[in-house]
Structure formats: C-alpha cells, structure tokens
Write an enzyme that holds these catalytic residues in place. Structure first.
Site, PDB file in Angstrom:
ATOM      1  N   ASP A 124       3.017   2.286 -25.608  1.00 26.87           N
ATOM      2  CA  ASP A 124       1.557   2.300 -25.742  1.00 26.87           C
ATOM      3  C   ASP A 124       0.799   2.094 -24.442  1.00 26.87           C
ATOM      4  O   ASP A 124      -0.389   1.763 -24.464  1.00 26.87           O
ATOM      5  CB  ASP A 124       1.123   1.228 -26.761  1.00 26.87           C
ATOM      6  CG  ASP A 124       1.376   1.693 -28.187  1.00 26.87           C
ATOM      7  OD1 ASP A 124       1.107   2.882 -28.463  1.00 26.87           O
ATOM      8  OD2 ASP A 124       1.822   0.881 -29.002  1.00 26.87           O
ATOM      9  N   ASP A 185       1.276   9.031 -32.871  1.00 34.18           N
ATOM     10  CA  ASP A 185       0.344   8.255 -32.039  1.00 34.18           C
ATOM     11  C   ASP A 185       0.664   8.414 -30.548  1.00 34.18           C
ATOM     12  O   ASP A 185      -0.203   8.298 -29.683  1.00 34.18           O
ATOM     13  CB  ASP A 185       0.413   6.749 -32.362  1.00 34.18           C
ATOM     14  CG  ASP A 185       0.613   6.419 -33.827  1.00 34.18           C
ATOM     15  OD1 ASP A 185       1.175   7.241 -34.558  1.00 34.18           O
ATOM     16  OD2 ASP A 185       0.219   5.312 -34.231  1.00 34.18           O
TER      17      ASP A 185
HETATM   18  N1  GLY Z   1       0.097   2.715 -33.497  1.00 40.57           N
HETATM   19  C1  GLY Z   1      -1.262   2.765 -33.409  1.00 40.57           C
HETATM   20  C2  GLY Z   1      -1.983   2.771 -34.692  1.00 40.57           C
HETATM   21  O1  GLY Z   1      -1.850   1.868 -35.492  1.00 40.57           O
HETATM   22  O2  GLY Z   1      -2.705   3.684 -34.923  1.00 40.57           O
END
Ligand code: GLY
Length: 408
Positions: A124, A185
């Site tokens: 992330d 994501d």
């Molecule tokens: N992983 C990021 C979200 O919860 O959208």
C-alpha cells in the site's frame, strides 16, 4: 495525487491532454437549484471547519485519524494503509484555500508517514506515501519529498514477481492457503511507480507497473466487466490458483470499492501510458458502475452491488468519492458526449455527497467530512462510518471539478 497535469490545472490552464475539457462541463446543472461552484465552495468551507476539529482532537496524541468507532476517534500508526490520507487531505485543503495553516499541518503529518518508505511488508505504499508526500511534492517541489517517494517506490518493487507479472499485495496470513495474493486495490499503488520512472529516469518502475496492470487486466475481470477482489497466483508458474473476496459480499460479487479502485487505477494508467486497452477497461468499469440496476438514485452505491440485503444494506460513500474523482479524469480522455456523461454522473455523486444525507453537520461525525462509508463489512468492521479515504477522494474530486469551471 502525483498527476503532472494537476499543477497546470490549479493554475487554470486547462488542456485536453490534461484530462479536462470545458465542453459540457456543466451537464446536469440545469435542474440543480444550487450552482455547482457554490456547492464546491460550501464543501471546502465545511471541510475546513471539520478538519480544524479533527486537528484539535489529534493534537496531543500520536497517529493519524482513520475513522470513528462507537463515538470514539480511531487513530492509526504510520504503517497503516490509511495513514497518508490525513496529510493528503490537509494538502488538498491547502490547495483549495491557499491558507498556510493547512500547509503547516500537512508538512507535520506528512513527515510522520516516513516509516512507510522502507516497509517491505505490504503493497500500500502508493496510498501511504503518494497522498502525503506525493501531493506535498506536487505543491512544494521540496526535494526531500521526492527522495521519500523514490525510496518508497524502490521498496514497493521488492514485492514484484516476474513469473506472476505482479506485485504481491499482502504477506501470507497464518492459516491462509494463498501463495501470492493480489487485490484489485493494488492498481492504485502503480501511480507511485509511474511517477518514480519519470522522476528518476528509471524505466524499471514503469515496466513493473505496466506488467502488473496487464496481469490484473487478464485475470481480475469477469465477462460483465466487474472485478474479483483477490486473485491468488502460483509464484513459481504464474498460474491463477483462486479468485476470491476478502472485503466483498461473496467471491463472485462486486464489492463497490473494488470497482472504484479498478476504475481509478486504469484511468490513471491510461493517463500515464496512453495504452488503449487501459482506457477501454476504465470505460467498461465505468459503464458497469453507472448503469448498474442496483445503483441507488443518488448514485452512492451499496457497499457491494450484490449484497442480498439490498435495499437494506449499508452504502459506501468512499466508493462514490473515488468513482467521482476517477470519472472526472476519465472525462478528459474520451469523446465529448461520453465526457459529458461521465462529468454529469460525477457531479450527481458529488451533489449527493454534499447533501446533508452524507455531509456531516458542523462538529459532528468525529470531525470527518463524509458519513456512511463502509470499510470491511465481512469482518464486521467500519460499517456505515466516516473513513479518512472517503474524505480524501471527495476533496480530490471537488478540486478536479472546480478546475473545470470557468475562472470567476
Ligand atoms: N484495501 C483497501 C480498501 O479497503 O479499500
């Protein structure tokens, strides 16, 4: 966040190449009582008031505000995936208002996300560093911010597996059967790599980002253009092992925020590469979202398009905020009729989010701006709450929309 066109836009230099065209910029406005410029101005005033409250709340405690749980503010440390959104929103408030006090706060909280630069345990880093350092660099040109972003990009590519052609999202959880999980994501983290390729003149970052986007394009999408949340790969062969969900209603369902990440991710990758398949995918995701029969009239989706409890299912304001921001960028890459449609839809979402249904009353909502977001429903967490990333993408979308309006 790292879009090179944004600076030009903030100086009101609007070009087709930068993704925004004047034509039909006001589609949908005719029926609306309040001019969109007034809505945006009101939103930024509300955001400033709410974030003054939020800043005061976190003044004497460590961490970054993420949400509210049972009325109590929840803060997280610098290695939480949402840590960068608070400094990112502070940078957007500085951009929106020009008030130096937001810059002072943004600088302070951006610096606190520094530990993410060297965190090899997660994917992330684009969210965590791009929101704070990325916007900070775009707005200040501080070379220390550039260094931080490059360090983060170098860390992120350690998770790339050339056999799979993707960046591993999560480390393996105890008791999980996965071998190389990749979630949709993860498309969002590629912006950091595309920026780093340009900033360092190092094509490797770009090659990895494109490989990841291509692999995701091949394996994450269904015939109706919705996406799975998680694809697990065999790291030795690159073969797909499983397609499942973690945050959605079911493996085969369409988790709303996942669709939003895909839309934003492929729009951003088209901006960065001009590969037509990315634009085509972004347009298909947009169509899936905008034309979905279970999208409510206010255009704010249920948290998952396939929750069997609909219409008694929670909404996800974060998915709407991300979608509106993405559509405003996508509108700059398509023919005039499609652009008008994307802008009108984004404006419809932003008007809904700006109504008292979603926008917090002054002093309420723990200091956050938007109500009714859903973080992780299957885990029973963050259901119908404020979320810092809903606010962040809402502010971004408002800035994008404001940049399309004639200068006053
Ligand atoms: N992983 C990021 C979200 O919860 O959208």
């Amino acid at each position: 966040m790292l879009d090179p066109c944004r600076k030009m836009l903030s100086r009101a230099t609007k070009t087709f190449a930068c993704g925004l065209v004047f034509a039909a910029a006001h589609a949908g406005q005719a029926q609306a009582a309040e001019p969109i410029a007034a809505v945006i101005a009101r939103d930024f005033q509300a955001a400033a008031a709410q974030y003054r409250t939020l800043l005061a709340k976190v003044q004497d405690r460590p961490g970054f505000p993420r949400t509210v749980d049972g009325g109590a503010l929840v803060t997280v440390g610098p290695k939480d995936w949402t840590a960068g959104f608070f400094p990112g929103s502070l940078w957007y408030l500085f951009e929106a208002t020009g008030d130096q006090r937001w810059k002072t706060a943004a600088v302070r909280y951006t610096a606190q996300t520094a530990p993410a630069k060297f965190d090899k345990s997660q994917h992330d880093l684009g969210f965590m560093l791009g929101s704070g350092y990325g916007n900070g660099y775009r707005l200040t040109n501080d070379p220390a911010y550039r260094d931080a972003l490059l360090a983060g990009a170098t860390t992120l590519i350690t998770r790339f597996n050339p056999k799979v052609g993707a960046i591993q999202s999560w480390d393996l959880w105890p008791n999980s059967t996965w071998k190389f999980p990749v979630i949709v994501d993860n498309m969002m983290n590629l912006e950091l790599l595309m920026w780093a390729a340009r900033a360092a003149n190092e094509p490797r970052y770009r090659e990895i980002a494109i490989a990841h986007a291509d692999t995701t394009l091949r394996n994450h999408f269904r015939p109706d253009d919705s996406s799975y949340h998680l694809v697990d790969y065999d790291p030795q062969t690159g073969a797909v092992r499983a397609r499942v969900t973690v945050q959605g209603f079911a493996d085969a369902s369409s988790w709303a925020r996942g669709q939003a990440w895909g839309l934003y991710g492929y729009t951003m990758m088209y901006r960065e590469t001009r590969k037509p398949e990315y634009l085509a995918q972004a347009r298909r995701i947009a169509a899936f979202f905008m034309d979905h029969p279970r999208l409510p009239p206010d255009a704010i989706p249920y948290w998952d398009f396939d929750d069997s409890a609909i219409p008694n299912a929670p909404r996800d304001a974060s998915a709407a905020a991300i979608t509106s921001s993405a559509l405003l960028e996508l509108a700059g890459f398509v023919d005039a009729a499609s652009a008008a449609r994307y802008r009108a839809f984004a404006e419809r979402q932003l008007r809904s989010l700006s109504s008292s249904d979603y926008l917090a009353a002054p002093g309420d909502n723990g200091g956050f701006l938007l109500k009714h977001a859903t973080g992780h429903k299957p885990a029973g967490k963050e259901i119908d709450v404020p979320l810092n990333y809903a606010d962040y993408y809402f502010l971004e979308a408002l800035l994008r929309l404001r940049a399309t309006l004639p200068a006053r």
